[in-house]
Design a protein around this motif. Structure first.
Motif, mmCIF file in Angstrom:
data_model
loop_
_atom_site.group_PDB
_atom_site.id
_atom_site.type_symbol
_atom_site.label_atom_id
_atom_site.label_comp_id
_atom_site.label_asym_id
_atom_site.label_seq_id
_atom_site.Cartn_x
_atom_site.Cartn_y
_atom_site.Cartn_z
ATOM 1 N N ILE A 87 -0.120 -3.103 -0.691
ATOM 2 C CA ILE A 87 0.128 -4.617 0.007
ATOM 3 C C ILE A 87 1.502 -4.412 0.808
ATOM 4 C CG2 ILE A 87 0.339 -6.921 -0.114
ATOM 5 C CD1 ILE A 87 -2.531 -6.209 -0.459
ATOM 6 N N VAL A 88 2.188 -3.808 -0.080
ATOM 7 C CA VAL A 88 3.765 -3.697 0.686
ATOM 8 C C VAL A 88 3.588 -2.844 1.743
ATOM 9 C CG1 VAL A 88 6.151 -3.043 0.406
ATOM 10 C CG2 VAL A 88 5.065 -4.631 -1.321
ATOM 11 N N ARG A 89 2.854 -1.609 1.806
ATOM 12 C CA ARG A 89 2.898 -0.859 3.026
ATOM 13 C C ARG A 89 2.254 -1.215 4.059
ATOM 14 N NH1 ARG A 89 1.521 2.643 -1.058
ATOM 15 N NH2 ARG A 89 -0.739 2.936 -0.221
ATOM 16 N N TYR A 90 1.244 -2.069 3.743
ATOM 17 C CA TYR A 90 0.485 -2.767 4.907
ATOM 18 C C TYR A 90 1.333 -3.860 5.771
ATOM 19 C CZ TYR A 90 -2.988 -6.176 6.756
ATOM 20 O OH TYR A 90 -3.872 -6.855 7.595
ATOM 21 N N LEU A 91 2.023 -4.696 4.772
ATOM 22 C CA LEU A 91 2.937 -5.613 5.323
ATOM 23 C C LEU A 91 3.900 -4.896 6.373
ATOM 24 C CD1 LEU A 91 3.409 -8.132 2.359
ATOM 25 C CD2 LEU A 91 2.232 -8.462 4.450
ATOM 26 N N ALA A 92 4.408 -3.760 5.913
ATOM 27 C CA ALA A 92 5.595 -3.171 6.757
ATOM 28 C C ALA A 92 4.991 -2.370 7.831
ATOM 29 C CB ALA A 92 6.040 -1.768 5.739
ATOM 30 N N ASP A 93 3.905 -2.007 7.847
ATOM 31 C CA ASP A 93 3.324 -1.715 9.266
ATOM 32 C C ASP A 93 2.737 -2.640 10.083
ATOM 33 O OD1 ASP A 93 3.232 0.743 8.119
ATOM 34 O OD2 ASP A 93 1.012 0.937 7.610
ATOM 35 N N TYR A 94 2.836 -3.874 9.796
ATOM 36 C CA TYR A 94 2.566 -4.944 10.864
ATOM 37 C C TYR A 94 3.634 -5.858 10.797
ATOM 38 C CZ TYR A 94 -2.334 -2.925 11.243
ATOM 39 O OH TYR A 94 -3.341 -1.990 11.142
ATOM 40 N N ALA A 95 4.754 -5.763 10.189
ATOM 41 C CA ALA A 95 5.835 -6.629 10.395
ATOM 42 C C ALA A 95 6.393 -7.171 11.626
ATOM 43 C CB ALA A 95 6.896 -6.364 9.052
ATOM 44 N N HIS A 145 -9.612 -6.206 8.372
ATOM 45 C CA HIS A 145 -8.587 -5.788 9.238
ATOM 46 C C HIS A 145 -7.812 -4.673 7.942
ATOM 47 C CE1 HIS A 145 -4.389 -5.445 10.508
ATOM 48 N NE2 HIS A 145 -4.987 -5.468 11.892
ATOM 49 N N PHE A 146 -7.626 -5.251 6.798
ATOM 50 C CA PHE A 146 -6.961 -4.312 5.633
ATOM 51 C C PHE A 146 -7.812 -3.166 5.464
ATOM 52 C CE2 PHE A 146 -6.406 -3.043 1.205
ATOM 53 C CZ PHE A 146 -4.733 -2.995 1.168
ATOM 54 N N GLU A 147 -8.988 -3.256 5.312
ATOM 55 C CA GLU A 147 -9.898 -2.171 4.780
ATOM 56 C C GLU A 147 -10.329 -1.313 5.882
ATOM 57 O OE1 GLU A 147 -13.556 -1.891 1.647
ATOM 58 O OE2 GLU A 147 -13.398 -3.506 2.865
ATOM 59 N N VAL A 148 -10.547 -1.752 6.914
ATOM 60 C CA VAL A 148 -11.134 -0.827 8.212
ATOM 61 C C VAL A 148 -10.119 -0.442 9.234
ATOM 62 C CG1 VAL A 148 -12.972 -0.713 10.078
ATOM 63 C CG2 VAL A 148 -13.386 -1.776 7.779
ATOM 64 N N THR A 149 -9.322 -1.477 9.843
ATOM 65 C CA THR A 149 -8.375 -1.190 10.882
ATOM 66 C C THR A 149 -7.226 -0.415 10.020
ATOM 67 O OG1 THR A 149 -9.081 -3.193 11.922
ATOM 68 C CG2 THR A 149 -6.962 -1.943 12.508
ATOM 69 N N TRP A 150 -6.898 -0.792 9.124
ATOM 70 C CA TRP A 150 -5.574 -0.110 8.607
ATOM 71 C C TRP A 150 -6.046 0.804 7.557
ATOM 72 C CZ3 TRP A 150 -3.152 -0.383 3.602
ATOM 73 C CH2 TRP A 150 -1.785 0.143 3.217
ATOM 74 N N GLY A 151 -6.996 0.933 7.050
ATOM 75 C CA GLY A 151 -7.542 1.971 5.918
ATOM 76 C C GLY A 151 -7.083 1.897 4.682
ATOM 77 N N GLY A 152 -6.982 0.549 4.310
ATOM 78 C CA GLY A 152 -6.577 0.409 2.707
ATOM 79 C C GLY A 152 -7.713 0.220 2.092
ATOM 80 N N PHE A 153 -7.624 0.526 0.631
ATOM 81 C CA PHE A 153 -8.828 0.457 -0.150
ATOM 82 C C PHE A 153 -8.815 -0.912 -1.125
ATOM 83 C CE2 PHE A 153 -7.781 4.807 0.665
ATOM 84 C CZ PHE A 153 -9.215 5.354 0.745
ATOM 85 N N THR A 204 -15.370 -24.260 0.873
ATOM 86 C CA THR A 204 -14.633 -23.739 1.693
ATOM 87 C C THR A 204 -14.975 -23.870 3.177
ATOM 88 O OG1 THR A 204 -13.997 -21.975 0.039
ATOM 89 C CG2 THR A 204 -13.430 -21.804 2.235
ATOM 90 N N ARG A 205 -14.181 -24.217 4.121
ATOM 91 C CA ARG A 205 -14.512 -24.562 5.416
ATOM 92 C C ARG A 205 -14.949 -23.140 5.994
ATOM 93 N NH1 ARG A 205 -9.817 -27.670 8.323
ATOM 94 N NH2 ARG A 205 -11.379 -27.923 9.930
ATOM 95 N N GLU A 206 -16.127 -23.306 6.827
ATOM 96 C CA GLU A 206 -16.418 -22.142 7.698
ATOM 97 C C GLU A 206 -15.608 -21.429 8.316
ATOM 98 O OE1 GLU A 206 -18.773 -19.232 8.843
ATOM 99 O OE2 GLU A 206 -19.302 -20.682 7.424
ATOM 100 N N ASN A 207 -14.475 -22.034 9.177
ATOM 101 C CA ASN A 207 -13.499 -21.451 9.852
ATOM 102 C C ASN A 207 -12.584 -20.531 8.734
ATOM 103 O OD1 ASN A 207 -14.387 -22.479 12.142
ATOM 104 N ND2 ASN A 207 -12.747 -24.298 12.061
ATOM 105 N N THR A 208 -12.203 -21.312 7.657
ATOM 106 C CA THR A 208 -11.641 -20.401 6.780
ATOM 107 C C THR A 208 -12.289 -19.146 6.301
ATOM 108 O OG1 THR A 208 -10.529 -22.315 6.089
ATOM 109 C CG2 THR A 208 -10.367 -20.547 4.550
ATOM 110 N N ARG A 209 -13.656 -19.336 5.767
ATOM 111 C CA ARG A 209 -14.317 -18.131 5.477
ATOM 112 C C ARG A 209 -14.468 -16.906 6.411
ATOM 113 N NH1 ARG A 209 -17.787 -22.357 3.495
ATOM 114 N NH2 ARG A 209 -19.217 -21.888 5.283
ATOM 115 N N ARG A 210 -14.719 -17.407 7.846
ATOM 116 C CA ARG A 210 -14.670 -16.547 8.903
ATOM 117 C C ARG A 210 -13.473 -15.737 8.919
ATOM 118 N NH1 ARG A 210 -15.158 -19.743 12.782
ATOM 119 N NH2 ARG A 210 -17.479 -20.145 12.229
ATOM 120 N N SER A 211 -12.116 -16.249 8.949
ATOM 121 C CA SER A 211 -10.957 -15.716 8.991
ATOM 122 C C SER A 211 -10.699 -14.672 7.978
ATOM 123 C CB SER A 211 -9.749 -16.687 9.160
ATOM 124 O OG SER A 211 -9.674 -17.664 8.116
ATOM 125 N N TYR A 212 -10.995 -15.266 6.618
ATOM 126 C CA TYR A 212 -10.846 -14.280 5.502
ATOM 127 C C TYR A 212 -11.761 -13.030 5.725
ATOM 128 C CZ TYR A 212 -7.968 -17.869 3.109
ATOM 129 O OH TYR A 212 -7.016 -18.606 2.404
#
Length: 318
Positions: A42-50, A26-34, A12-20
């Motif tokens: 996942i659907v609620r997460y997408l709706a909040d940032y759509a 972002h999902f776990e800390v910024t949005w507060g997902g588990f 896996t490319r380093e840029n890909t690992r970093r972005s992943y």
């Protein structure tokens, strides 16, 4: 790190690992997902940032979350029918035209190179060697980037020991891996010497002036003309190019590092290259990728004389 982990990491490319990693955070800390997540979360997460993030960004976030679940041994919640329907709905309600860099016009390329040559000549007369070096580096960077259609990361990874140059004939660059080289077999890119705006001559001028025999072709320079041992970072090319264009009187705000690649693709199309030849020369694997770079509304002019390689339309300028 054991041998297994080292080979898995290399896949896996380093840029890909970093972005992943950033996407999962972002999902776990910024949005507060588990994590592990459910399809509903996942659907609620997408709706909040759509209405805040581009669809490409959202899909990249989904890819990162999918990989996390798969590598941790959990079912992938991003493949549920509801999530797929959500993506379709976001694309319908928030259509966005893809932003593309403007193709570098040949007249602006010539204007920038003429300015660099004038500055290098003046600096040499004044024994200002740091300025001479910077002008030689920037001229080689722009001309190779344009005529070879390189991406910023490809320019930053060029190495002297992987480059073969014959003055007045041509130049060959070898990249051990590139974006289109999925099998990591390595790719060799060739470009002929030109009568005008010649990338071969520009490369020779830069390597000779800098005294480089090994390592990265394009490197940082400090104010005293000292060369850094490592290569330019790909992200530094946009400010470098815009600074150069601005000083040369070119409308710098129009262009990014992708403008070199798009500029060449547009020039080649305007000068009779068919899409197959263009794809072969630049290294695109599918027509859709190639067409994203072609702007048929621009015409650069110029006549062709010298062939690049068998079956490819000539490129040399009058």
């Amino acid at each position: 790190m054991n041998k297994v982990d080292r080979y898995l990491k290399a896949g896996t490319r380093e840029n890909t690992r970093r972005s992943y990693r950033a996407a999962v955070e972002h999902f776990e800390v910024t949005w507060g997902g588990f994590l592990p997540a459910t399809g509903d979360s996942i659907v609620r997460y997408l709706a909040d940032y759509a209405d805040q993030l581009a669809i490409s960004t959202l899909k990249q976030r989904l890819a990162a979350l999918a990989q996390w679940h798969i590598t941790q041994g959990f079912p992938d919640p991003t493949k549920t029918p509801t999530v797929r329907q959500m993506i379709k709905g976001i694309r319908t309600l928030h259509p966005a035209q893809e932003k593309q860099a403007a193709p570098l016009l040949l007249q602006h390329l010539e204007q920038a190179i003429d300015w660099l040559e004038q500055q290098a000549t003046l600096a040499a007369q004044q024994h200002d060697w740091p300025t001479v070096l910077r002008c030689r580096r920037d001229a080689a960077l722009v001309l190779i980037g344009f005529w070879r259609g390189f991406r910023a990361d490809e320019l930053s990874r060029l190495r002297v020991e992987h480059t073969e140059m014959q003055a007045g004939v041509g130049i060959s660059f070898y990249l051990p891996h590139s974006k289109g080289d999925r099998q990591h077999l390595g790719t060799r890119f060739q470009t002929p010497a030109l009568k005008k705006l010649c990338p071969v001559q520009a490369y020779g001028n830069w390597i000779t002036a800098a005294g480089i025999a090994y390592g990265p072709v394009f490197r940082r320079l400090d104010r005293w003309g000292n060369l850094a041992p490592d290569g330019l970072h790909a992200n530094s090319l946009i400010p470098l190019l815009r600074r150069l264009f601005r000083r040369a009187g070119v409308p710098a705000e129009l262009y990014t590092s992708h403008s070199l690649r798009r500029g060449f693709a547009t020039w080649a199309t305007a000068n009779g290259w068919d899409i197959k030849s263009l794809m072969s020369y630049v290294g695109w694997k599918d027509v859709k990728s190639a067409m994203r770079y072609v702007d048929a509304s621009h015409s650069f002019g110029g006549l062709a004389e010298k062939p690049l390689a068998p079956g490819i339309t000539p490129l040399a300028l009058e």
